[in-house]
Design a protein around this motif. Structure first.
Motif, PDB file in Angstrom:
ATOM      1  N   GLY A 160      34.103  28.824  45.261  1.00  0.00           N
ATOM      2  CA  GLY A 160      34.045  30.449  44.989  1.00  0.00           C
ATOM      3  C   GLY A 160      34.543  30.632  44.123  1.00  0.00           C
ATOM      4  O   GLY A 160      34.760  30.454  42.832  1.00  0.00           O
ATOM      5  N   SER A 162      36.072  34.459  41.544  1.00  0.00           N
ATOM      6  CA  SER A 162      36.722  35.400  41.878  1.00  0.00           C
ATOM      7  C   SER A 162      36.998  36.718  40.112  1.00  0.00           C
ATOM      8  O   SER A 162      37.376  35.693  39.449  1.00  0.00           O
ATOM      9  CB  SER A 162      38.205  35.663  42.419  1.00  0.00           C
ATOM     10  OG  SER A 162      38.426  35.349  43.484  1.00  0.00           O
ATOM     11  N   THR A 164      37.812  40.574  38.808  1.00  0.00           N
ATOM     12  CA  THR A 164      38.008  41.882  38.089  1.00  0.00           C
ATOM     13  C   THR A 164      36.866  42.881  38.124  1.00  0.00           C
ATOM     14  O   THR A 164      37.306  42.413  36.573  1.00  0.00           O
ATOM     15  CB  THR A 164      39.364  42.083  38.232  1.00  0.00           C
ATOM     16  OG1 THR A 164      40.098  41.489  39.715  1.00  0.00           O
ATOM     17  CG2 THR A 164      39.556  43.857  38.862  1.00  0.00           C
ATOM     18  N   PRO A 170      38.166  43.740  42.371  1.00  0.00           N
ATOM     19  CA  PRO A 170      38.483  42.482  42.305  1.00  0.00           C
ATOM     20  C   PRO A 170      37.052  42.202  43.652  1.00  0.00           C
ATOM     21  O   PRO A 170      36.548  42.843  44.042  1.00  0.00           O
ATOM     22  CB  PRO A 170      39.210  42.285  43.507  1.00  0.00           C
ATOM     23  CG  PRO A 170      40.170  43.706  43.789  1.00  0.00           C
ATOM     24  CD  PRO A 170      38.920  45.228  42.972  1.00  0.00           C
ATOM     25  N   GLN A 171      36.525  41.723  42.695  1.00  0.00           N
ATOM     26  CA  GLN A 171      35.509  40.744  43.598  1.00  0.00           C
ATOM     27  C   GLN A 171      35.486  39.090  43.944  1.00  0.00           C
ATOM     28  O   GLN A 171      36.041  38.609  42.913  1.00  0.00           O
ATOM     29  CB  GLN A 171      33.779  40.859  42.763  1.00  0.00           C
ATOM     30  CG  GLN A 171      33.434  42.223  41.947  1.00  0.00           C
ATOM     31  CD  GLN A 171      33.277  43.281  42.975  1.00  0.00           C
ATOM     32  OE1 GLN A 171      31.829  42.648  43.326  1.00  0.00           O
ATOM     33  NE2 GLN A 171      33.838  44.193  42.868  1.00  0.00           N
ATOM     34  N   LYS A 172      35.574  38.903  45.123  1.00  0.00           N
ATOM     35  CA  LYS A 172      35.063  37.302  45.631  1.00  0.00           C
ATOM     36  C   LYS A 172      33.989  36.970  46.320  1.00  0.00           C
ATOM     37  O   LYS A 172      33.453  37.488  46.947  1.00  0.00           O
ATOM     38  CB  LYS A 172      36.356  37.877  46.471  1.00  0.00           C
ATOM     39  CG  LYS A 172      37.162  36.098  46.956  1.00  0.00           C
ATOM     40  CD  LYS A 172      38.381  36.128  48.036  1.00  0.00           C
ATOM     41  CE  LYS A 172      38.857  34.548  48.132  1.00  0.00           C
ATOM     42  NZ  LYS A 172      39.804  34.923  49.361  1.00  0.00           N
ATOM     43  N   LEU A 173      33.959  36.200  45.505  1.00  0.00           N
ATOM     44  CA  LEU A 173      32.121  35.292  46.250  1.00  0.00           C
ATOM     45  C   LEU A 173      32.566  34.294  47.082  1.00  0.00           C
ATOM     46  O   LEU A 173      33.062  33.079  46.054  1.00  0.00           O
ATOM     47  CB  LEU A 173      31.469  35.587  44.985  1.00  0.00           C
ATOM     48  CG  LEU A 173      31.196  36.328  44.809  1.00  0.00           C
ATOM     49  CD1 LEU A 173      30.804  36.925  43.234  1.00  0.00           C
ATOM     50  CD2 LEU A 173      30.419  38.062  45.633  1.00  0.00           C
ATOM     51  N   TYR A 177      27.196  31.774  45.987  1.00  0.00           N
ATOM     52  CA  TYR A 177      26.635  33.175  46.515  1.00  0.00           C
ATOM     53  C   TYR A 177      25.513  32.940  45.380  1.00  0.00           C
ATOM     54  O   TYR A 177      25.948  32.551  44.236  1.00  0.00           O
ATOM     55  CB  TYR A 177      27.356  33.814  45.456  1.00  0.00           C
ATOM     56  CG  TYR A 177      27.415  35.203  45.910  1.00  0.00           C
ATOM     57  CD1 TYR A 177      27.242  36.257  46.904  1.00  0.00           C
ATOM     58  CD2 TYR A 177      27.201  35.710  44.636  1.00  0.00           C
ATOM     59  CE1 TYR A 177      26.568  37.424  46.342  1.00  0.00           C
ATOM     60  CE2 TYR A 177      26.739  36.673  44.517  1.00  0.00           C
ATOM     61  CZ  TYR A 177      26.570  37.704  45.682  1.00  0.00           C
ATOM     62  OH  TYR A 177      26.792  39.547  45.204  1.00  0.00           O
ATOM     63  N   PRO A 219      28.405  36.993  38.461  1.00  0.00           N
ATOM     64  CA  PRO A 219      28.653  35.534  38.752  1.00  0.00           C
ATOM     65  C   PRO A 219      28.125  34.114  37.831  1.00  0.00           C
ATOM     66  O   PRO A 219      28.600  33.147  37.912  1.00  0.00           O
ATOM     67  CB  PRO A 219      28.858  35.249  40.388  1.00  0.00           C
ATOM     68  CG  PRO A 219      28.772  37.362  40.965  1.00  0.00           C
ATOM     69  CD  PRO A 219      28.264  37.366  39.689  1.00  0.00           C
TER      70      PRO A 219
END
Length: 335
Positions: A160, A162, A164, A170-173, A177, A219
């Motif tokens: 994954g 991550s 910011t 914060p973005q967590k994928l 994805y 991402p």
């Protein structure tokens, strides 16, 4: 030193949504005492026009937005036009190919359309690719290649991601994805995701401020930075401007252009004042020079939701009706 950039695609005239993002990006860098770069992203030659590139730069300068490096002024990382940088992208593509990060994709438009029609088959960038060509045998690839030229896709890693964002937080994928994405089209045109990563790294860009419609690209770009062992910039995605109909201002919707506003005789200070007001940098849409906003700029003051631009505001910029300076602009229809 902090370095930022504005990188338009010259496939149409500069509209208010472009100008809004350009102003905020410029203010972020100028307030920090950094260097601002202009880069023309004309890698898709069928869609790009040199006359649009010239008009975009002329409109930005009319607004008071300048740059330290760019196609018309040069600089240490020239050229600043993507169509002149193809060798750099090909070298990056070859490196990814050698390391086994790419694979040919033979899917037709009909097959991709069927992916888009499947449940959860869309992201904001289009169909989420299922990886059907990733597991083809050498014999199967040879058979498909006899019928159709392939595109090249980047195979996502099994981890994954991550990061910011300066406004979105914060973005967590999860791993996978968005699906494996195209880096070179079947017609040979190299894609935006790869070119922008190569250019931002080569030009030493430390901070990218752009529209929230490109948040989903981040991402993919971070994974390319990782695969190419390059240093990524910090990202900030600002909410978009929406028209009175609730649709975002864009070239496709023939949004209000800066060239049209200029032709109506509106002074640049009126445009800058409106953009600053919409952004949340001022409490009323008073005329201002772009340089007057540098000392006022704080990222924490920038609007966190999209702005619906009223008809009166647009009419005021064209001088066709009096504007109500105290009228509140509505929030994004998505909020």
């Amino acid at each position: 030193m902090i370095r930022g950039r504005f990188a338009p695609t010259p496939s149409g005239l500069l509209h208010l949504g472009n100008a809004y993002t350009a102003l905020l990006s410029w203010l972020q860098i100028r307030q920090a005492g950094g260097q601002f770069v202009m880069r023309m992203e004309d890698i898709d030659k069928p869609r790009s026009r040199p006359e649009y590139a010239l008009q975009i730069m002329d409109d930005l300068r009319w607004l008071g937005i300048d740059w330290d490096e760019g196609p018309d002024v040069g600089g240490p990382y020239a050229p600043y036009t993507q169509s002149e940088r193809l060798k750099l992208y090909e070298d990056a593509l070859e490196r990814l190919r050698r390391e086994g990060r790419l694979y040919p994709c033979y899917c037709s438009r009909a097959e991709l359309h069927s992916i888009a029609s499947a449940p959860h088959g869309l992201s904001s960038e289009g169909p989420v690719y299922t990886g059907r060509c990733r597991k083809l045998t050498a014999q199967e690839r040879a058979a498909r290649e006899a019928v159709k030229a392939p595109s090249l896709r980047f195979a996502l890693p099994n981890h994954g991601l991550s990061f910011t964002d300066g406004i979105q937080g914060p973005q967590k994928l999860p791993a996978g994805y968005g699906g494996d994405f195209v880096v070179r089209r079947a017609d040979g045109i190299l894609c935006y995701q790869l070119a922008v990563v190569v250019d931002d790294a080569a030009m030493g860009i430390t901070d990218v401020l752009r529209g929230a419609d490109l948040l989903d690209s981040t991402p993919r770009q971070l994974l390319l930075f990782e695969a190419l062992q390059l240093q990524p910039p910090r990202y900030t995605h600002v909410p978009l401007l929406f028209g009175p109909d609730g649709e975002r201002l864009s070239k496709r919707r023939e949004a209000v252009t800066v060239a049209g506003i200029r032709a109506a005789g509106t002074p640049p200070e009126a445009v800058i004042g409106r953009l600053a007001y919409w952004a949340g940098l001022t409490d009323r849409p008073e005329p201002l020079k772009a340089a007057e906003l540098i000392s006022r700029f704080e990222l924490s003051r920038v609007a966190t939701s999209g702005i619906r631009v009223s008809s009166d505001s647009l009419q005021a910029l064209f001088g066709t009706s009096p504007a109500d300076a105290n009228r509140e602009e509505g929030s994004s229809p998505a909020s």
